[in-house]
Structures are given as structure tokens and as C-alpha cells.
Motif scaffolding. Sequence first.
Motif, short mmCIF file in Angstrom:
data_model
loop_
_atom_site.label_atom_id
_atom_site.label_comp_id
_atom_site.label_asym_id
_atom_site.label_seq_id
_atom_site.Cartn_x
_atom_site.Cartn_y
_atom_site.Cartn_z
N LEU A 593 0.84 -1.19 0.00
CA LEU A 593 0.00 0.00 0.00
C LEU A 593 0.88 1.24 0.00
O LEU A 593 1.85 1.33 0.77
N ASP A 595 0.51 5.74 -1.12
CA ASP A 595 -0.24 6.83 -1.74
C ASP A 595 0.66 8.06 -1.79
O ASP A 595 1.21 8.47 -0.76
N ASP A 598 -0.94 10.85 0.40
CA ASP A 598 -1.25 10.55 1.80
C ASP A 598 -0.16 9.64 2.35
O ASP A 598 -0.19 8.42 2.20
N TRP A 601 -0.84 6.42 4.57
CA TRP A 601 -1.45 5.21 4.02
C TRP A 601 -0.35 4.20 3.72
O TRP A 601 0.47 4.38 2.85
N ASN A 602 -0.32 3.11 4.50
CA ASN A 602 0.70 2.09 4.29
C ASN A 602 0.17 0.73 4.73
O ASN A 602 -1.02 0.57 5.04
N ASN A 670 -1.07 7.34 13.23
CA ASN A 670 -1.79 7.32 11.96
C ASN A 670 -1.57 6.03 11.18
O ASN A 670 -2.49 5.48 10.58
N TRP A 671 -0.32 5.53 11.19
CA TRP A 671 0.00 4.32 10.43
C TRP A 671 -0.77 3.11 10.97
O TRP A 671 -1.36 2.35 10.22
N ASN A 675 -5.20 4.19 10.31
CA ASN A 675 -5.55 3.40 9.12
C ASN A 675 -6.46 2.24 9.48
O ASN A 675 -7.42 1.93 8.76
N SER A 711 -3.35 2.30 -3.73
CA SER A 711 -3.47 3.64 -3.17
C SER A 711 -4.73 3.75 -2.33
O SER A 711 -5.62 2.90 -2.38
N LEU A 712 -4.83 4.82 -1.56
CA LEU A 712 -6.04 5.05 -0.76
C LEU A 712 -7.25 5.21 -1.67
O LEU A 712 -8.34 4.71 -1.36
N LYS A 723 -13.59 9.79 1.22
CA LYS A 723 -12.73 9.96 2.40
C LYS A 723 -13.53 10.35 3.64
O LYS A 723 -13.27 9.85 4.74
N ARG A 728 -11.52 10.21 7.04
CA ARG A 728 -10.23 10.68 6.52
C ARG A 728 -10.45 12.06 5.92
O ARG A 728 -11.18 12.21 4.94
#
Length: 729
Positions: A593, A595, A598, A601-602, A670-671, A675, A711-712, A723, A728
Amino acid sequence: MKFSALTRVELGRVARSRLTWLACALTALAPLAGYQFFQPTIGDTMAALYLANPLLTCGIAGTLCFAILMLTTLQQACKNGLNALTDAIVSPMAICAARLIAVLTAALGSSVAIGLLYLPYTAWKLDIVFSLSDYVLAVLLFMLSGPVMGVLAAAALWHLTRRLDVSLVAILAAWVFTRSSICSGFFLLHWNVPLVPTLSDAFGSAIVWRTAIYSRMVWLCLLGGAWLLSLLCVRQYGKGLLGSFLRHARKPALPLLAVMLLCGGSLLWCYQPFVDHTPANWQKLMDAEPDRSNAFLTLQSTQLNVKIESYLLGTMSGVAEYRIQNASGAAQELYLSLKSGHAIRSVTANGEPIAWEDLKNDSIAAHEVRCTLPADAEIDLRVEYGGMAQMWNQQEYALGADVISSESVTMTSRSLAPVVSGCVLIPDDAKVSLSIDLQSDLTPVGSGTLTRLSKNDDGTVTWSMEDTGTDRLFLYAGDYVCKELDAGDGTAIPFYYSKKYQSRLENGALELMEQAVQYCTAHYGSKFLSSDGFQIIQTTAFNFGGFATGNISGMGESYFSDENLNDPDKGPGSAEILAHEIIHQWWGLGAMLMDMEDSAWNDEGITVYTTYRLMCQIKGQEYARKNYVEKWENTMDNLNASFYQRYPEYVELLPERLQSSIRANADGANWYDGNALMIYRAAQLIGEETLDGVWAQLFTEGGTELPPYISLNDFLTACGLEKGDVGRE
């Protein structure tokens, strides 16, 4: 007065000095900082956290403490005016040498005492991965090295300048320089303590010990030679620096020894055997790399016979036999790509020696050899080679290299044999065979089919490995045990891990890892990537994370460290965190993943969410919601309520260290939590079964916006959401 008697006097004086005991005490307290807030290494294995960090910190602090002690010891006589009297009785050079020995003895005694003091705690913290030999090496190379180098440098500076302030400033400048980013990528620039990116818990740290010993030899020669030269500058008979030097240099033994040490250190520096010589503009050179392909040459089969010459030095030798078809009817040039550090010893074609040339064009830990094949239609090319594999200089900061040692072996691609794949055609059914002798306590895992052939009289075991369609083999060996993880679709995934972790993993962790494999196989798809089947191996800490290549996926040792197994972002318990790491085989080492718009986003979010779903299945909704969903919500609520999150402009006003800490905490939240919470909200909106179908499709087909990355926007489009629907902004 005899030199031995003079040395005893100086030893007694140093032992009675309060400054000596202060230097020892401050050095002894330094490891406490290494346990808490000062982390010289970049690894998070148990050995890195509880062995390397505290002892490196001790060595770094000891450099300054004992350098200052050396300077004050030499300066004291001049300050009190006693040097005029003592110089009339004893040679000032002898006094300086005796004082150096006295301070070095204090440093040695202090290091032994500190090593014994911290030994019980270190053994307790490392537990199943503790190694007494590693501890002794760390005390000598990490801790004792700092005071020794500091004392030599301080004494040399004092003899030259006879100024306490100038010498101290120079020592401080050198001390700061070696901790700067300039030195972080060059192991030889670390003059007081060696470069240690991490230590291995289970597979040995041979590359660290070898480079540390080598760099200590270099700096002992350089600083020892500098001290001997400076000793010639010790003032005598009222003469200045130059006059004293010319008078003392009349006896050639001392200057000759000093020059020999300096030259020896310089030669060792120039001809270090660990790092290749890839040019700084390697990217441009790769873009302009000539096309080596030759449509007339076809590789029909490859037979490799590899022998490890020395586990201590990490050297090997081998014979590669290639059966090549030449369809041109004319002589053809062939390029062999070797590992940097390996050298060709002979090349024959159909039994006749042929000329070859080493191009010495190091690039990403490899170099080329060019030879001219005869016009024969069928050619049996035999290449004899050997050496010690070198690392790519861009990875010197991490000491990332293929390594041979008595505790583990990592030999990938060119580390096993010269590669010809860029120069010839290789049919899918081209046979590749490897024969290698390994210590009987090393279990190999490879990219092909491995077979144990025989046990030899020298305590080694002969293994063979067979593969097809490639000449790039991968071989790992260690004290592996194997657990077959049932994938739930009629297949099994072999999981190889070190015996040292057996008691830890067999306490329920392996079963949970197996359930994670079954869950991911059922919901996302199979991980079997080749006819040889898929296998997961635990690799050395110097792998720094994981990798996936062919039918092998690697999990670095850091996954199994207490630091990782106590990470609340990945799960509430160690077994669940290992399940989290297994899920990374699908998300991170499988589909990825990313982006561009962003950065949060992973792969961690979907991995954490999958662990939550797995726990719903195993331990129930109530347990999973309490330990996962509520934790995500609390973390994000706290983050959003924080002052610096609401007023980010104030972050720039803080010191850089605090800025980095605040950003790292926000990124981690956030990771992992952000997510995962977003994916959880999507499941609440479209249903868990529908969401599972979305992820299965994305895993199989990849993303469309930034292929193959997901991607997101790929995720939201597949879910039919915006989103704002998932929180998001």
C-alpha cells in the motif's frame, strides 16, 4: 631509575588520584543512559538494546573521561613546576610513557570491573539469546576501545602542544565529529568506538566483530604511531618542539617504529576488505550501462561446487561449470558478474585455458570479468573463484552484507557463484545444481530443492540444491528448526526459525501464526508463488525488516525481539504480534500500500485490521473490540486532542529532537491506529464480507492508480466510499 619501577610509581599515583576514581565512576554510570535515552545503534534486537547500546555508550563516555584524565596527568607536573626536577633525574620520554601505561591500566581495570558489574543484568535481560563470547567481545571492542583511543589521542596532542585547553578542544572536536552524520556511513571513520548498527540475537554478528576488530587495528596503528612520533617531541634540555624532535630522533628505532605503524594503519585503511568501491555516481552509470545480452549464447545447465574455506574469516572458494551453446559459429565475448571481494582464479573452455580480464568496475557490490569463448557449438566453461563477499558502500552504515560464519551463512546470487544471466539466454528448464559442505549444526534453506547427501569425516555435511530456469540461487543456513504452518487449502508453508526461540514460539505463538496463515489464505489468497512452494525463514538482524524473493520470504530477527513483542500498536500480546508479522507476508511483502498524496497510508493499517479480524474469530468480538477497536479510538482521540496536533505551527518552535519525537508519535498513531480505524469504519458501512472481497481483489490484482501499489483512492473506489465516509479528512 628503572622503567618498571617508574611505572609502578605512576600506577600508585594514578590509583590514588580522585580524578581517576571520578573518571571510572562516570564511565560506569554511562551504560544507564544507553538503556534509556541514548541509542547508538539503529537496530531493536535484544542484543542491540541491552548489550550494544549500553556498552557503546560506556565506550563513548569513557573516551572523554579518560582523555581528560590523561591530559590532567601529563599537565600536573608542568603546572606544579616539578618537571624541571624530574627531567634532571629521569628521561621525560620515559616518564610520559610510564604515565600512559598507568592511565591505560586504569582504563583496563575500569572496563573489567564495569563488565563484571553489568554482566548479571545483561544475561538476565537477554535470557535465551545471551552469549558470553559476544559479551566479552563487546566489552573489549565497544567499551574498552573508547578509553584506549581517547588516552592515546590525548597523550599525542599534549606532547605536541603542551596545552591543556588546545588538546581538550581537539579531543572534543574529534569526539563530536565521529558522532556526526558524516561518519555514520563509514566504519573506518569511527575512531574511538566501532560502527555497530545492530547485533544479532540468534545468528551471530560476525560482520560487526570483523569490522570492529579491523577498525580497532587501524586506529591502534594510527594513534600508536602518532603517539610515538609525539613522544619524540617531548621537551628536554630547554629545547622547543623541533629541537627536541631532532635530538630524540638521533636514535632511529623509535621514529622507524612510528613510521611503520602509521604506514601500516594507512595501508590497512586503503585496502580494507569489507566494502566495495562503487562510484558515487552509480545511478548515472547504471543508466548508461551497456547491453551485455548475446542472442547467440544459451545457458543449458549450471553445476556449482562451493567450499567454505574459513568460517572465522568468512572466505569461500568454488568451481562453476556452465554448459553453453554457441549458435554463432564464431568466438563470442562473455561477461561474468562476480560479488565484490570475489576474484576469478582460472577460466577454461572445453578443457583449454582462455584469457580473461577483471574490469574492476564495482557497482552495487558486484564487478565484471570479461572472457572470450571459442567458436565451438557446445562449450563447457569452468570457472574457479573465491574470496570474501564485500558489502555495497551505500549500505556500509548498516553493515549489510552476505556473511559466512560458524553461526549462520547468508549467500545470495553472486555470493555463491558468478552470474551470466545478463549475457545469455536461459530456458525455463535449464538445470542449476549446487553442492556445498556445511557444518553439521547448520541447517540450510534455499531457493531450490535441498537434499542432504552425506556426513563427512571433517564434521561437515554435504548438501545439494537443485533449481531450474535461473543461475541466481539463494542459500541461508543457521540452527534452524522447521514448523509447517497449515495454510488451510491443502498446502503447508514451512517456517524456519532459530532453536534459541523454540521455547518462546512453542508456547502458543506458532499455533496463532498458523491461524493467521489460514485466515489470510482464506480471505486474500495463497502465498505459494512457485512450484517449489513458499517458505518463510527467520533471518539475521542485519536484514533490517523483511524481504520476499522467489519462493522465500524473510522475517528479520527484530520481529522476535522483546521490544517488538511488547509493541501495543501491533497487538496486546507477543503471540498476536507474531501473527501480525505473519500477516505482513501478505500485506507489505506481498501486496503493498502506498499513496503519493497521503503518506500515512501504508501496510500497517490493513495488517492491524486483519489481526483484529483474526482475534474476532479466535477470541470473540468482545475481546477484539476491547483490545483493538477501543485502543484505536483512544489513540486517535488523544492525538486529535493534543496541543501540537491542533496547532502544528508551534512544532517548528521546538528543538529539532522534540520535533522529530512529536512527528514520529503522530506518524505511528496514523499508520497503525488511524488506518486500521478507517478500514474498520469502511467494514461497518459496506459489511465485513464485502470488504473482504475488496481486499482479496486488491491483493490479487493490485492497484490501478499507482500499480502495483494499492493507493487510498484504489481502496475507497473499490468500496464505493469517499474519504469523509471513513473519517479521513
